[in-house]
Design an enzyme around this catalytic site. Sequence first.
Site, short mmCIF file in Angstrom:
data_model
loop_
_atom_site.label_atom_id
_atom_site.label_comp_id
_atom_site.label_asym_id
_atom_site.label_seq_id
_atom_site.Cartn_x
_atom_site.Cartn_y
_atom_site.Cartn_z
N ASP A 207 0.84 -1.20 0.00
CA ASP A 207 0.00 0.00 0.00
C ASP A 207 0.88 1.25 0.00
O ASP A 207 2.06 1.20 0.35
CB ASP A 207 -0.89 0.02 1.25
N ASP A 209 1.39 4.57 2.03
CA ASP A 209 1.04 4.94 3.40
C ASP A 209 0.17 6.19 3.41
O ASP A 209 0.03 6.90 2.41
CB ASP A 209 2.32 5.15 4.21
#
Length: 267
Positions: A207, A209
């Site tokens: 992902d 952040d």
Amino acid sequence: MPSSSPDLSPTLAIIGGSGFYDFFGSDARSVDVETPYGSPSGSITIGMVGERTVAFLPRHGAKHQFSPHTVPYRANLWALRSLGVRRIFAPCAVGSLTPELGAGSIVVPDQLVDRTSGRDQTYFDAGGVHVSFADPYCPELRSAAVQSGGDDGGTMVVVEGPRFSTRAESQWFAAQGWRLVNMTGHPEAVLARELEMCYAAIALVTDLDAGVEAGAGVRAVDVFAEFERNIGPFKSLVSRAVAAVDGDDTCEHCRVHDGVTLPIELP
């Protein structure tokens, strides 16, 4: 304790999580090891990766029952060394602190920043032992991982968890030039160094952040889903890295106790 068998002689280990539990074939064996620091996260599986005997330890437990701040790190590293392990690859999931590293990127960090608190992070509670940790990862293992396809370099900041970072924290980390954020890389790395075991993290980005993309945030369900989508290529890279490792013993960089009298006897 492990039973005696010619198959049970691993010098290299993988500490991993979800997706690595079926890393070996049906001929793999499991052993249970007790340590002075309690039980490790789970049984240690020993099998073949190519021509090399490899031990696998599930960092979070076989049922993912340990959160990052409750993983029995000292027991895990001690158990592996007691089996003969001297070199460790540590696959892990990370958040990216730069848009240049999107989900699915695989990075071999070269530096670590510790932002954890309250974790047992040393075996040396007495004796005045101070371990060199300026370069926290084994250069030989890092080289094997990079030549196997990992992106070379970057600082990984390790946070306490289990919560994800606030947007302000994430922006602060990124402003320092750090590339990755993770919850399990410390004290794992320093405990390996104290036990004179080579150690290198191999990080899969799951992902961006919270501070990297406006309006975005990190959800655990998305992290697990992204990890699952990329587990095939990730496992393949780790397998290539295992095959690329030359030698079985601790390298000179990670042999840090020469001339030092330790307060405990290493297994």
